[in-house]
Scaffold this motif. Structure first.
Motif, PDB file in Angstrom:
ATOM      1  N   ILE A  43      46.485  -3.129   5.420  1.00 30.24           N
ATOM      2  CA  ILE A  43      46.887  -1.719   5.509  1.00 30.24           C
ATOM      3  C   ILE A  43      46.071  -0.983   4.447  1.00 30.24           C
ATOM      4  CG2 ILE A  43      48.782  -0.055   5.372  1.00 30.24           C
ATOM      5  CD1 ILE A  43      50.714  -2.312   6.046  1.00 30.24           C
ATOM      6  N   SER A  44      45.352   0.023   4.884  1.00 33.19           N
ATOM      7  CA  SER A  44      44.490   0.768   3.952  1.00 33.19           C
ATOM      8  C   SER A  44      45.345   1.614   3.006  1.00 33.19           C
ATOM      9  CB  SER A  44      43.548   1.685   4.719  1.00 33.19           C
ATOM     10  OG  SER A  44      44.303   2.738   5.297  1.00 33.19           O
ATOM     11  N   LYS A  45      44.712   2.161   1.986  1.00 36.02           N
ATOM     12  CA  LYS A  45      45.423   3.029   1.026  1.00 36.02           C
ATOM     13  C   LYS A  45      46.083   4.205   1.744  1.00 36.02           C
ATOM     14  CE  LYS A  45      41.672   2.251  -2.019  1.00 36.02           C
ATOM     15  NZ  LYS A  45      40.625   2.757  -2.861  1.00 36.02           N
ATOM     16  N   GLU A  46      45.473   4.616   2.867  1.00 36.25           N
ATOM     17  CA  GLU A  46      46.014   5.755   3.626  1.00 36.25           C
ATOM     18  C   GLU A  46      47.136   5.332   4.571  1.00 36.25           C
ATOM     19  OE1 GLU A  46      42.611   4.991   3.631  1.00 36.25           O
ATOM     20  OE2 GLU A  46      42.326   6.283   1.898  1.00 36.25           O
ATOM     21  N   GLY A  47      47.381   4.032   4.664  1.00 41.03           N
ATOM     22  CA  GLY A  47      48.480   3.566   5.516  1.00 41.03           C
ATOM     23  C   GLY A  47      48.053   3.137   6.904  1.00 41.03           C
ATOM     24  N   SER A 214      52.212  -3.517  -3.848  1.00 37.41           N
ATOM     25  CA  SER A 214      50.987  -2.965  -4.438  1.00 37.41           C
ATOM     26  C   SER A 214      51.167  -1.519  -4.877  1.00 37.41           C
ATOM     27  CB  SER A 214      49.843  -3.033  -3.421  1.00 37.41           C
ATOM     28  OG  SER A 214      49.643  -4.364  -3.016  1.00 37.41           O
ATOM     29  N   ARG A 215      52.103  -0.824  -4.274  1.00 38.05           N
ATOM     30  CA  ARG A 215      52.320   0.586  -4.617  1.00 38.05           C
ATOM     31  C   ARG A 215      53.590   0.742  -5.448  1.00 38.05           C
ATOM     32  NH1 ARG A 215      53.156   4.023  -0.662  1.00 38.05           N
ATOM     33  NH2 ARG A 215      51.740   5.721  -1.168  1.00 38.05           N
ATOM     34  N   LYS A 271      46.591  -3.704  -6.950  1.00 41.29           N
ATOM     35  CA  LYS A 271      46.869  -2.405  -7.573  1.00 41.29           C
ATOM     36  C   LYS A 271      46.027  -1.289  -6.943  1.00 41.29           C
ATOM     37  CE  LYS A 271      49.294  -1.143 -10.570  1.00 41.29           C
ATOM     38  NZ  LYS A 271      49.324  -1.333 -11.970  1.00 41.29           N
ATOM     39  N   ALA A 272      45.000  -1.693  -6.177  1.00 43.50           N
ATOM     40  CA  ALA A 272      44.178  -0.687  -5.502  1.00 43.50           C
ATOM     41  C   ALA A 272      44.941  -0.038  -4.348  1.00 43.50           C
ATOM     42  CB  ALA A 272      42.896  -1.328  -5.008  1.00 43.50           C
ATOM     43  N   GLY A 273      46.123  -0.550  -4.025  1.00 42.17           N
ATOM     44  CA  GLY A 273      46.970   0.118  -3.035  1.00 42.17           C
ATOM     45  C   GLY A 273      46.859  -0.398  -1.615  1.00 42.17           C
ATOM     46  N   TYR A 274      46.112  -1.474  -1.406  1.00 43.76           N
ATOM     47  CA  TYR A 274      46.033  -2.056  -0.060  1.00 43.76           C
ATOM     48  C   TYR A 274      47.222  -2.986   0.192  1.00 43.76           C
ATOM     49  CZ  TYR A 274      41.077  -0.752   0.079  1.00 43.76           C
ATOM     50  OH  TYR A 274      39.899  -0.067   0.090  1.00 43.76           O
ATOM     51  N   GLY A 275      47.564  -3.158   1.465  1.00 47.53           N
ATOM     52  CA  GLY A 275      48.510  -4.200   1.843  1.00 47.53           C
ATOM     53  C   GLY A 275      47.732  -5.286   2.571  1.00 47.53           C
ATOM     54  N   ILE A 276      47.812  -6.521   2.110  1.00 45.91           N
ATOM     55  CA  ILE A 276      47.007  -7.588   2.718  1.00 45.91           C
ATOM     56  C   ILE A 276      47.860  -8.842   2.945  1.00 45.91           C
ATOM     57  CG2 ILE A 276      44.894  -8.989   2.541  1.00 45.91           C
ATOM     58  CD1 ILE A 276      43.929  -6.997   0.378  1.00 45.91           C
ATOM     59  N   LYS A 304      36.089  -5.174  -3.386  1.00 46.59           N
ATOM     60  CA  LYS A 304      36.042  -5.140  -4.871  1.00 46.59           C
ATOM     61  C   LYS A 304      37.434  -5.049  -5.480  1.00 46.59           C
ATOM     62  CE  LYS A 304      31.401  -3.186  -5.128  1.00 46.59           C
ATOM     63  NZ  LYS A 304      31.121  -3.432  -3.723  1.00 46.59           N
ATOM     64  N   LEU A 305      38.266  -6.029  -5.108  1.00 46.32           N
ATOM     65  CA  LEU A 305      39.670  -5.982  -5.533  1.00 46.32           C
ATOM     66  C   LEU A 305      39.985  -6.848  -6.744  1.00 46.32           C
ATOM     67  CD1 LEU A 305      41.412  -6.116  -2.035  1.00 46.32           C
ATOM     68  CD2 LEU A 305      41.019  -4.117  -3.484  1.00 46.32           C
ATOM     69  N   ASN A 306      39.004  -7.649  -7.213  1.00 45.26           N
ATOM     70  CA  ASN A 306      39.296  -8.565  -8.326  1.00 45.26           C
ATOM     71  C   ASN A 306      39.811  -7.767  -9.534  1.00 45.26           C
ATOM     72  OD1 ASN A 306      39.088 -10.334 -10.579  1.00 45.26           O
ATOM     73  ND2 ASN A 306      37.685 -11.611  -9.394  1.00 45.26           N
ATOM     74  N   ILE A 307      41.031  -8.061  -9.965  1.00 40.31           N
ATOM     75  CA  ILE A 307      41.628  -7.249 -11.046  1.00 40.31           C
ATOM     76  C   ILE A 307      41.231  -7.749 -12.437  1.00 40.31           C
ATOM     77  CG2 ILE A 307      43.661  -6.545  -9.711  1.00 40.31           C
ATOM     78  CD1 ILE A 307      45.282  -8.616 -11.366  1.00 40.31           C
ATOM     79  N   TYR A 308      40.543  -8.875 -12.482  1.00 37.05           N
ATOM     80  CA  TYR A 308      40.210  -9.397 -13.815  1.00 37.05           C
ATOM     81  C   TYR A 308      38.840  -8.910 -14.260  1.00 37.05           C
ATOM     82  CZ  TYR A 308      44.285 -12.122 -12.665  1.00 37.05           C
ATOM     83  OH  TYR A 308      45.561 -12.499 -12.292  1.00 37.05           O
TER      84      TYR A 308
END
Ligand code: GLN
Length: 308
Positions: A43-47, A214-215, A271-276, A304-308
């Motif tokens: 699910i994208s940040k926009e839903g 995530s949100r 934390k980027a707001g995606y649902g996966i 580019k979701l790697n949080i570390y």
């Protein structure tokens, strides 16, 4: 790259590895699953929802329900009180390890995402909800997964119940050490846990749970479904304990909090707001979906979701 392309690329890359995984065979009903079936949803940040492969195929949630069980405990007890019964430390042994429980500080389960931790969590809920505990858990799962039709598989539940030798051993050790209240009926407790693990979901369901975690607990309509502090604790435990004794490798490879289950599902929190959410029932030696992990590796790299 568009999200649909990212998802397709991850599928095309990971599907080559289906032979590497082995469907869980200690629960006979799970051994029947086709390890060449895989799917995923983002699910994208926009839903917006994107799907690939068998994203609507229903499988048992297994250990991913430990997120919901622990959430219910957080919603009913003070955090410092909970830590007297369930730790927040990473595990270094298999998710059903007896020796890890035996050696742990005060003989409490090291975290809520291994079997012993989730069984103690169920016992704490039973102290308040008695025989309504499973109904409470599935109703909360329906809310946080946003699917009011969620149900459990009777065949997987009875298959697990009749082969749960390790879980029974863990439960009796916990009773012996008085980590579980002696008033609790062992069979009622285990039935609550097994039914919870047998709840059927698909990758799309997991992407909705992931989206909310995530949100900071908010759904697409900005409704606060989970308390932000609880969402934060759960994401943290997913990062440190979500894939058991593979969590360090998972953090390096994928760089995202995640929770796996032996049914083959993996839910992430970004934390980027995606649902996966991803699915493939062939597991690695730690009990995590082999292909699912590879799909997430590719998705994390591309977005580019790697949080570390
Ligand atoms: N129901 C499974 C068990 O208790 C859950 C384990 C898992 O998914 N890692 O063994």
């Amino acid at each position: 790259m568009k999200i649909q392309e990212v998802l397709q690329k991850s599928y095309d890359y990971a599907i080559k590895y289906t032979d590497k995984g082995v469907a869980a065979n200690y629960i006979p009903e799970l051994a029947k699953e086709d390890k060449h079936r895989a799917g995923g949803a983002i699910i994208s940040k926009e839903g917006e929802l994107y799907e690939v492969g068998s994203a609507r195929y229903k499988f048992s949630i297994q250990s991913i329900i430990k997120i919901v069980i622990y959430l219910c405990v957080l919603e009913n007890y003070d955090f410092d009180y909970i830590k007297k019964f369930i730790g927040v430390k990473p595990s270094s042994k298999a998710f059903n390890s007896i020796i890890e429980l035996e050696l742990s500080n005060k003989q409490i389960p090291v975290n809520p995402f291994i079997n012993a931790g989730a069984i103690v969590a169920c016992s704490l809920l039973m102290e308040k909800y008695g025989n309504n505990t499973f109904d409470m858990i599935i109703n909360r799962a329906r809310e946080v997964i946003e699917d009011d039709k969620l149900d459990f598989s009777r065949s997987i539940y009875s298959s697990e119940s009749s082969s749960a030798f390790a879980n029974r051993a863990l439960t009796y050790m916990l009773l012996n050490n008085e980590i579980i209240d002696r008033e609790i009926n062992v069979e009622d407790l285990l039935n609550t846990y097994f039914k919870s693990c047998s709840i059927l979901v698909d990758a799309v369901d997991l992407s909705r749970l992931s989206f909310i975690l995530s949100r900071n607990g908010k759904d697409i309509e900005n409704k606060q479904v989970i308390d932000p502090d609880h969402a934060c604790i759960i994401r943290t435990l997913m990062a440190t304990c979500g894939t058991y004794d593979y969590s360090g490798d998972f953090a390096i490879r994928i760089g995202l909090p995640a929770k796996s289950g032996v049914g083959g599902g993996i839910v992430t929190a970004s934390k980027a707001g995606y649902g996966i959410g991803v699915y493939c029932p062939g597991l690695d030696s730690h009990g995590n979906s082999y292909v699912g992990t590879r799909m997430l590796e590719s998705i994390s790299k591309e977005l580019k979701l790697n949080i570390y």
